[in-house]
Scaffold this active site. Structure first.
Site, PDB file in Angstrom:
ATOM      1  N   LYS A  22      -9.361  42.291 -54.657  1.00  0.00           N
ATOM      2  CA  LYS A  22      -7.997  42.194 -54.950  1.00  0.00           C
ATOM      3  C   LYS A  22      -7.687  42.291 -56.659  1.00  0.00           C
ATOM      4  CE  LYS A  22      -5.684  38.013 -55.257  1.00  0.00           C
ATOM      5  NZ  LYS A  22      -5.051  37.752 -56.278  1.00  0.00           N
ATOM      6  N   ASN A  23      -8.476  41.305 -57.150  1.00  0.00           N
ATOM      7  CA  ASN A  23      -8.285  41.208 -58.625  1.00  0.00           C
ATOM      8  C   ASN A  23      -8.807  42.331 -59.701  1.00  0.00           C
ATOM      9  OD1 ASN A  23      -6.864  38.929 -58.120  1.00  0.00           O
ATOM     10  ND2 ASN A  23      -8.493  37.585 -58.877  1.00  0.00           N
ATOM     11  N   CYS A 118       3.455  29.601 -62.049  1.00  0.00           N
ATOM     12  CA  CYS A 118       3.149  29.731 -60.637  1.00  0.00           C
ATOM     13  C   CYS A 118       2.466  28.158 -60.026  1.00  0.00           C
ATOM     14  CB  CYS A 118       2.236  30.727 -60.355  1.00  0.00           C
ATOM     15  SG  CYS A 118       0.528  30.357 -60.849  1.00  0.00           S
ATOM     16  N   ARG A 123       0.684  29.684 -66.813  1.00  0.00           N
ATOM     17  CA  ARG A 123       0.336  30.930 -66.985  1.00  0.00           C
ATOM     18  C   ARG A 123       1.075  31.536 -68.431  1.00  0.00           C
ATOM     19  NH1 ARG A 123      -1.637  32.311 -61.813  1.00  0.00           N
ATOM     20  NH2 ARG A 123      -3.014  33.792 -62.694  1.00  0.00           N
ATOM     21  N   ASP A 309     -11.455  30.491 -58.577  1.00  0.00           N
ATOM     22  CA  ASP A 309     -10.913  30.901 -57.380  1.00  0.00           C
ATOM     23  C   ASP A 309     -11.831  30.508 -56.231  1.00  0.00           C
ATOM     24  OD1 ASP A 309      -9.855  34.056 -58.949  1.00  0.00           O
ATOM     25  OD2 ASP A 309      -8.971  31.863 -58.893  1.00  0.00           O
ATOM     26  N   ARG A 401      -1.747  37.391 -49.265  1.00  0.00           N
ATOM     27  CA  ARG A 401      -1.684  38.110 -50.741  1.00  0.00           C
ATOM     28  C   ARG A 401      -3.113  38.532 -51.004  1.00  0.00           C
ATOM     29  NH1 ARG A 401       0.834  34.771 -55.545  1.00  0.00           N
ATOM     30  NH2 ARG A 401       0.127  36.628 -56.454  1.00  0.00           N
TER      31      ARG A 401
HETATM   32  C1  EPZ Z   1      -7.136  36.205 -63.385  1.00  0.00           C
HETATM   33  O1  EPZ Z   1      -6.116  35.560 -63.732  1.00  0.00           O
HETATM   34  C2  EPZ Z   1      -7.060  36.338 -61.684  1.00  0.00           C
HETATM   35  N1  EPZ Z   1      -6.103  37.016 -61.315  1.00  0.00           N
HETATM   36  C3  EPZ Z   1      -7.258  34.794 -61.257  1.00  0.00           C
HETATM   37  O2  EPZ Z   1      -6.969  34.852 -59.841  1.00  0.00           O
HETATM   38  C4  EPZ Z   1      -8.219  33.806 -61.734  1.00  0.00           C
HETATM   39  O3  EPZ Z   1      -8.098  32.772 -61.228  1.00  0.00           O
HETATM   40  C5  EPZ Z   1      -8.275  34.007 -63.187  1.00  0.00           C
HETATM   41  O4  EPZ Z   1      -8.157  35.412 -63.691  1.00  0.00           O
HETATM   42  C6  EPZ Z   1      -9.353  33.071 -63.886  1.00  0.00           C
HETATM   43  O5  EPZ Z   1     -10.524  33.881 -63.362  1.00  0.00           O
HETATM   44  C7  EPZ Z   1      -6.139  38.407 -61.384  1.00  0.00           C
HETATM   45  O6  EPZ Z   1      -7.224  38.955 -61.969  1.00  0.00           O
HETATM   46  C8  EPZ Z   1      -5.000  39.153 -60.872  1.00  0.00           C
HETATM   47  P1  EPZ Z   1      -6.685  34.049 -67.310  1.00  0.00           P
HETATM   48  P2  EPZ Z   1      -5.608  35.597 -65.350  1.00  0.00           P
HETATM   49  O7  EPZ Z   1      -5.810  34.872 -68.180  1.00  0.00           O
HETATM   50  O8  EPZ Z   1      -6.038  36.840 -65.944  1.00  0.00           O
HETATM   51  C9  EPZ Z   1      -4.846  30.424 -69.713  1.00  0.00           C
HETATM   52  C10 EPZ Z   1      -6.417  34.450 -57.657  1.00  0.00           C
HETATM   53  O9  EPZ Z   1      -6.464  33.411 -56.967  1.00  0.00           O
HETATM   54  N2  EPZ Z   1      -4.078  31.723 -70.593  1.00  0.00           N
HETATM   55  O10 EPZ Z   1      -8.211  34.119 -67.441  1.00  0.00           O
HETATM   56  O11 EPZ Z   1      -3.846  35.167 -65.259  1.00  0.00           O
HETATM   57  C11 EPZ Z   1      -4.072  30.501 -68.373  1.00  0.00           C
HETATM   58  O12 EPZ Z   1      -3.056  29.817 -68.341  1.00  0.00           O
HETATM   59  C12 EPZ Z   1      -5.927  34.418 -58.947  1.00  0.00           C
HETATM   60  O13 EPZ Z   1      -6.784  35.698 -57.199  1.00  0.00           O
HETATM   61  C13 EPZ Z   1      -3.555  31.313 -71.597  1.00  0.00           C
HETATM   62  O14 EPZ Z   1      -3.327  30.015 -71.999  1.00  0.00           O
HETATM   63  O15 EPZ Z   1      -6.578  34.390 -65.776  1.00  0.00           O
HETATM   64  C14 EPZ Z   1      -5.289  29.735 -67.611  1.00  0.00           C
HETATM   65  O16 EPZ Z   1      -5.080  28.334 -67.805  1.00  0.00           O
HETATM   66  C15 EPZ Z   1      -5.222  32.914 -59.432  1.00  0.00           C
HETATM   67  N3  EPZ Z   1      -2.901  32.221 -72.469  1.00  0.00           N
HETATM   68  C16 EPZ Z   1      -6.753  30.405 -68.148  1.00  0.00           C
HETATM   69  O17 EPZ Z   1      -6.276  30.822 -69.402  1.00  0.00           O
HETATM   70  C17 EPZ Z   1      -2.554  33.812 -71.964  1.00  0.00           C
HETATM   71  O18 EPZ Z   1      -2.372  34.423 -72.797  1.00  0.00           O
HETATM   72  C18 EPZ Z   1      -7.171  31.599 -67.481  1.00  0.00           C
HETATM   73  O19 EPZ Z   1      -6.199  32.449 -67.545  1.00  0.00           O
HETATM   74  C19 EPZ Z   1      -3.978  33.909 -70.901  1.00  0.00           C
HETATM   75  C20 EPZ Z   1      -4.236  32.866 -70.126  1.00  0.00           C
END
Ligand code: EPZ
Length: 423
Positions: A22-23, A118, A123, A309, A401
């Site tokens: 998915k991701n 969410c 996020r 995850d 999802r």
């Molecule tokens: C991706 O989300 C995945 N989603 C998430 O999977 C996964 O949990 C996550 O990566 C971590 O591995 C998809 O790929 C669609 P991040 P993403 O940016 O890109 C903070 C699932 O269950 N952050 O690595 O949003 C953020 O708040 C989903 O399939 C900032 O602070 O993850 C979080 O605490 C859930 N500022 C952490 O970093 C930013 O600009 C990780 O976020 C971006 C992120």
């Protein structure tokens, strides 16, 4: 709304096919915006999030057709592009923000609604926007939308240091940089397999990218990208989820398409808990060594660490382990909402801030529980499969999802599980 009814049962036996990730698919699809030529994805998963991304890209002007019941997605953006990603689609799925980089690369302009928070956290998108600003993008937040413009008309290559190895920010900047003028270097980039899969696809389209899978990715901008056909990488989170089924129920299950390199840290923890994992020609065979699993400590980290995850699903297993485990969630600020639901099933879980202390019990007890987010929903199903009695998991729209055909995949190896209409 539907619910899933699970009755605790005995050991599992058989095979479970693992779908495309998915991701990975959610970042590969927006890449179609980078070219006037067609992009075709094979091994695509059939999920509601993929349908949401399809809807979003079509609203931007992409022509999208699916074949083989959704396994093949053919996309083409040869016409005019709408540069506004509307809130009513974006709010449904955070990954919608992955159109920002491609729109800026193609059109030099984008209006993208902030996705909003969410269940698992706020996020924010500061790492995405700080990186784009270094590439010459002016960004203004107005009425819930990011108004972004490449000030010189075309993105400029830049050296970008991430404060955190954000997956989405790495994907957005990498896609944006493929068409920028000059070279972009991302330091402290995310290393997830989905990043490598995206880089492979972009290279097929003609992009010049090196270092994906390491913390430093270098992208040499080109003037245009072409057509490509790309197979979506195996879903490591679905894989890890289903590996926990024989771990929590007993028996032996083969996960077709499973690869250890996708979830090394997770496999190490399962091994320490007393689970045997064997590589076969078709994938991975998983069986519990003997009796109850042993308690282990888990800390979630960016890849190649233990995946956040899989934290909820691992907690379900550790609720039945012999001994006390500590789970530390270091990626998201609110990702223990499955704990109160597991406690309703007799689990002993103490949550303090980002840590959960789990004292294993011999047997969980079936109970009505509620899914709060995608990964929590499947954690409760795993718990229900090992519990005495019946568990009803409500709000399973979360499940749809990220997991295709959960009921048939699990009942196919002997789980007593069905989907029912709920009030
Ligand atoms: C991706 O989300 C995945 N989603 C998430 O999977 C996964 O949990 C996550 O990566 C971590 O591995 C998809 O790929 C669609 P991040 P993403 O940016 O890109 C903070 C699932 O269950 N952050 O690595 O949003 C953020 O708040 C989903 O399939 C900032 O602070 O993850 C979080 O605490 C859930 N500022 C952490 O970093 C930013 O600009 C990780 O976020 C971006 C992120």
């Amino acid at each position: 709304m539907d619910a899933i009814l699970v009755r605790g049962g005995g050991p599992l036996h058989g095979t479970i096919p693992i779908a495309g990730a998915k991701n990975a698919c959610l970042t590969l699809m927006p890449a179609t915006l980078l070219s006037e030529e067609p992009l075709t994805l094979t091994n695509a998963p059939r999920l509601s999030d993929i349908r949401t991304m399809t809807q979003l890209l079509q609203s931007l002007g992409a022509e999208i057709t699916t074949l083989q019941e959704g396994r093949v997605i053919s996309m083409s953006c040869h016409g005019a592009i709408n540069t506004r990603a509307e809130y009513d689609i974006v709010r449904k799925m955070r990954a919608s923000n992955l159109v920002l980089g491609p729109l800026l690369a193609r059109e030099g302009y984008a209006e993208v609604s902030l996705p909003g928070g969410c269940a698992i956290g706020a996020r924010p998108m500061d790492i995405h926007t700080d990186g784009l600003q270094k590439m010459g993008v002016s960004i203004e937040l107005r009425d819930g939308y990011l108004y972004a413009k490449a000030t010189g008309g075309r993105l400029q290559g830049a050296v970008i240091d991430f404060p955190f190895a954000s997956v989405g920010a790495t994907e957005n900047i990498m896609m944006a940089a493929t068409l920028a003028k000059g070279t972009t270097v991302i330091n402290n980039a995310a290393r997830e397999p989905e990043i490598v899969d995206l880089a492979d696809c972009l290279r097929r389209m003609g992009a010049q990218i090196d270092g994906d899978g390491t913390s430093t990715i270098t992208i040499q901008g080109v003037d245009r990208l072409g057509a490509a056909t790309h197979p979506v990488v195996t879903d490591r989170i679905e894989l890890g989820t289903y590996m926990l089924a024989p771990a929590i129920c007993g028996g032996e299950v083969e996960l077709l398409g499973g690869r250890i390199d996708l979830i090394g840290a997770f496999c190490e923890k399962l091994d320490a808990a007393g689970i045997d994992i064997t590589e076969t020609e078709k994938g991975l065979k998983v069986k519990r060594r003997n009796g109850r699993v042993r308690a282990v400590d888990v800390t979630t980290e960016p890849f190649p660490g233990f995946p956040t995850d899989l934290q909820a699903q691992m907690m379900a297993l550790l609720c039945t382990a012999e001994g006390t485990s500590t789970l530390e969630e270091k990626i998201f600020e609110n990702r223990f909402m499955h704990a109160p639901e597991l406690i309703r099933m007799g689990a002993k879980v103490d949550v303090h801030g980002g840590k959960a202390i789990v004292t294993g019990v011999e047997k969980l007890k079936g109970a009505p529980v509620m899914a709060t987010d995608l990964r929590a929903s499947v954690s409760l199903i795993l718990a229900g499969m090992a519990a005495e009695g019946e568990t009803k998991v409500s709000r399973v729209y979360h499940l749809d999802r990220g997991y295709e055909h959960v009921v048939s995949k699990l009942s196919g190896v002997g789980a007593n599980i069905e989907r029912i209409k709920d009030e």
